[in-house]
Design a protein around this motif. Structure first.
Motif, short mmCIF file in Angstrom:
data_model
loop_
_atom_site.label_atom_id
_atom_site.label_comp_id
_atom_site.label_asym_id
_atom_site.label_seq_id
_atom_site.Cartn_x
_atom_site.Cartn_y
_atom_site.Cartn_z
N THR A 1 -8.66 3.10 -2.84
CA THR A 1 -7.34 3.48 -2.32
C THR A 1 -7.44 3.94 -0.88
OG1 THR A 1 -6.86 4.22 -4.54
CG2 THR A 1 -5.30 4.87 -2.84
N ARG A 2 -8.47 4.77 -0.61
CA ARG A 2 -8.61 5.28 0.75
C ARG A 2 -8.88 4.14 1.72
NH1 ARG A 2 -12.95 9.24 0.52
NH2 ARG A 2 -12.32 9.53 -1.62
N ARG B 1 5.33 6.23 4.76
CA ARG B 1 5.78 4.84 4.70
C ARG B 1 7.31 4.76 4.73
NH1 ARG B 1 4.90 1.24 -0.47
NH2 ARG B 1 6.31 2.86 -1.15
N TRP C 1 -3.14 1.19 7.93
CA TRP C 1 -2.82 1.72 9.27
C TRP C 1 -3.34 0.80 10.37
CZ3 TRP C 1 0.96 4.74 10.21
CH2 TRP C 1 1.38 5.66 9.24
N VAL D 1 0.85 -1.19 0.00
CA VAL D 1 0.00 0.00 0.00
C VAL D 1 0.89 1.24 0.00
CG1 VAL D 1 -1.88 1.19 1.17
CG2 VAL D 1 -1.70 -1.29 1.36
N PHE E 1 1.30 4.91 1.02
CA PHE E 1 0.70 5.92 1.90
C PHE E 1 1.79 6.86 2.41
CE2 PHE E 1 1.68 2.24 4.49
CZ PHE E 1 2.35 2.77 5.56
N VAL F 1 -5.61 2.37 2.37
CA VAL F 1 -4.70 3.10 3.26
C VAL F 1 -5.18 2.99 4.69
CG1 VAL F 1 -3.84 5.40 3.87
CG2 VAL F 1 -3.89 4.68 1.47
#
Lengths: 277, 311
Positions: free
Chosen positions: B12-13, A102, B20, A97, A99, B16
């Motif tokens: 995508t959101r 990172r 996390w 991913v 982001f 992400v």
């Protein structure tokens, strides 16, 4: 064949033999010594002779060495299981991913794996005492994570990146949740990498010495490396070398066998951890 | 198109967000076992903490590092034992890593040529790597024993030395004994990393060099070495940082001997044996700073780029 080439071949084979002897001899000699007791031990011969199992018996009867082995096994397996679970999920996030932050996070994890253990020693001691797990296996499991977790995350991330991009997209389009993607798609593909990483983490935990030495007090709570380092005999002036060699052989043979079985994987894991960094 | 783009960015959101969530447990554990103990150690470095009474500590500023008291300087920075440990560590790191690189290169070049039994040799060199450090220290301690050690026996047998040497106890040889065992134990790691670099080299330039009749030694310095330099540098950095924090081998092989005391051994001795948590933490904080500075320097100079090649 010219004389020069002949000499070259001889020199090459001499080099091969020198490398092999240098690599193997110390362990070979430890095995020999472990089967010698009494005055035989002090003869310093490089040839095998009479085989005597007395050291192997006394190493278990003179101290709780069986318990020490069990401690090491429990600590190492728990640490590996925790590291692999946390490492796999983190590696998915870090490897698949995109982001913000990172790169910084990877850098932090890499830095933690470079920490000198002694730099956290007094803080860790305080933490372990506060949590009430001084002189116990949970204390060793907790402290060992600092060695295995950053390394596991790092190596699994490099493996995770190499898998094709299209893998999870179809699953996401079909409405699969991220956890399903990790557990159903990546877990089966990652298991060879997990075996490699797990094995390397296992060896790190199995060999750990500084924390185990500092955070245990009684002989029953020691792990194998500490037990071997502190092995003492009836006389405080002469170390029981026969027992020490027997203990060394007992704890090393399983590791050597595992390493030889998985040697290709281990080499790929080591290079993934370092070269690609 | 706009519907597809909207759903793609939504995807995508979502990814992400889940990234996390996946990272959080790992980050909490790492903060607990690395971040917090590190912060506490650095804090202790500025206190008079004692192992027997950790809760009852007083902030004393820089006194553990340097303090002027009634015409005398005190503290870590003027402690000859600390500087002795610093120089021992540097000497150990430079010599052992240099030897490991040279031997590792020889072993890697050997393993990179085709010969019968190559697999067995590769397996053989993995053995020192697989053996726990404590076990290697004890094994070598026994082989280096002053009275009954096999090494003295062999060297006396072939007439190199006339009387036994107390390898680990004598001030002249103790550090060399440590270096020898470390070289034995970590040369395989170097060799494997260099070998991995060698195996991805293109073969065509070697064929060209062979056709032109260039001497193999020249080929090595002009072609091989420049090509494997990146892999070699990474291996050197890893080994160097590892050597700077050495503890286990020295603690077991030569215990608290002054000749081999490194920064880690010194710090632990202050912390545990002398119970001086404040002073020992000051020493470990210094070691941490030294390694941190080296890591930052390496990352900036070496321009190691992280995360750029991710998919």
């Amino acid at each position: 064949m010219s004389a020069k080439r002949f000499i070259g071949r001889i020199a090459f084979w001499a080099l091969l033999i020198a490398i092999a002897v240098f690599a193997v001899f110390p362990f070979y000699y430890a095995i020999l010594s472990s089967f010698r007791s009494g005055s035989q031990l002090f003869t310093a011969s490089i040839l095998p002779g009479h085989i005597d199992f007395r050291n192997y018996i006394s190493v278990f009867t003179e101290q709780p060495f069986g318990r020490n082995i069990l401690n090491s096994v429990v600590v190492a397996f728990t640490v590996v299981a925790i590291s692999l679970f946390l490492g796999l999920t983190a590696a998915y996030a870090l490897g698949r991913v995109q982001f913000a932050g990172r790169g910084l996070l990877l850098l932090t994890i890499l830095s933690v794996s470079m920490f000198p253990q002694v730099a956290v020693l007094s803080g860790m001691f305080e933490l372990i005492r506060t949590l009430g797990i001084y002189n116990s296996l949970p204390g060793l499991i907790l402290s060992n994570l600092i060695l295995t977790l950053p390394f596991t995350v790092w190596v699994l991330t490099t493996f995770m990146r190499e898998l094709p991009k299209e893998l999870e997209e179809a699953a996401y389009v079909d409405g699969a949740s991220p956890w399903t993607v990790v557990s159903r798609i990546f877990m089966p593909l990652m298991w060879p990498a997990m075996v490699t990483t797990g094995l390397l983490a296992f060896i790190a935990a199995w060999n750990e010495f500084l924390f185990a030495l500092t955070f245990t007090l009684s002989a029953e709570q020691r792990t194998v490396p500490v037990a071997i380092a502190l092995l003492s005999g009836a006389s405080q002036f002469e170390l029981p070398w026969g027992n020490i060699m027997a203990a060394s052989v007992i704890v090393t043979v399983p590791v050597v066998v595992l390493v030889l079985i998985f040697q290709r994987r281990i080499v790929s894991g080591l290079t993934a951890g370092a070269v690609k960094g | 198109m706009s519907v597809a783009a909207a759903s793609a960015s939504e995807l995508t959101r979502a990814r992400v967000r889940s990234a996390w969530i996946f990272l959080t447990p790992m980050m909490i554990v790492l903060a607990l076992v690395a971040g917090w103990p590190l912060i506490r150690t650095i804090y202790f470095a500025f206190t008079d903490a004692n192992l027997s009474a950790l809760d009852n500590t007083r902030f004393i500023g820089l006194a553990n590092f340097l303090e002027y008291y009634e015409g005398e300087w005190y503290g870590l920075l003027v402690d000859p034992d600390w500087w002795n440990a610093v120089w021992n560590t540097i000497w150990f790191t430079v010599v052992s890593v240099a030897l490991e690189t040279v031997f590792g290169m020889i072993v890697a070049l050997t393993l990179n040529t085709a010969f019968k039994g190559r697999g067995y040799l590769r397996a053989a060199i993995l053995i020192p790597w697989a053996i726990p450090t404590i076990v290697s220290a004890k094994m070598w301690g026994w082989m280096l024993h002053d009275q009954f050690g096999i090494l003295n026996e062999i060297l006396m047998g072939i007439g190199i030395i006339s009387q036994p040497i107390a390898w680990t106890a004598s001030p002249d040889t103790a550090m060399w004994a440590v270096i020898m065992v470390d070289v034995w134990k970590t040369t395989p790691f170097m060799a494997l990393l260099i070998l991995a670099g060698l195996q991805i080299l293109p073969t065509d330039c070697y064929e060209a060099a062979k056709v032109d009749g260039i001497h193999p030694v020249r080929v090595f310095f002009k072609v091989t070495l420049p090509l494997i330099r990146p892999a070699l540098v990474v291996a050197l950095i890893f080994r160097g940082l590892d050597a700077l924090r050495i503890f286990d081998l020295i603690y077991v092989l030569t215990s608290n001997s002054r000749e081999t005391m490194t920064m880690s051994v010194y710090a632990r001795q202050q912390l545990v044996d002398f119970q001086e948590v404040g002073y020992g933490s000051a020493a470990s904080t210094m070691l941490f700073m030294i390694i941190a500075v080296l890591v930052v320097l390496t990352l900036t100079v070496g321009k190691v780029r992280l995360g750029e090649d991710a998919k």
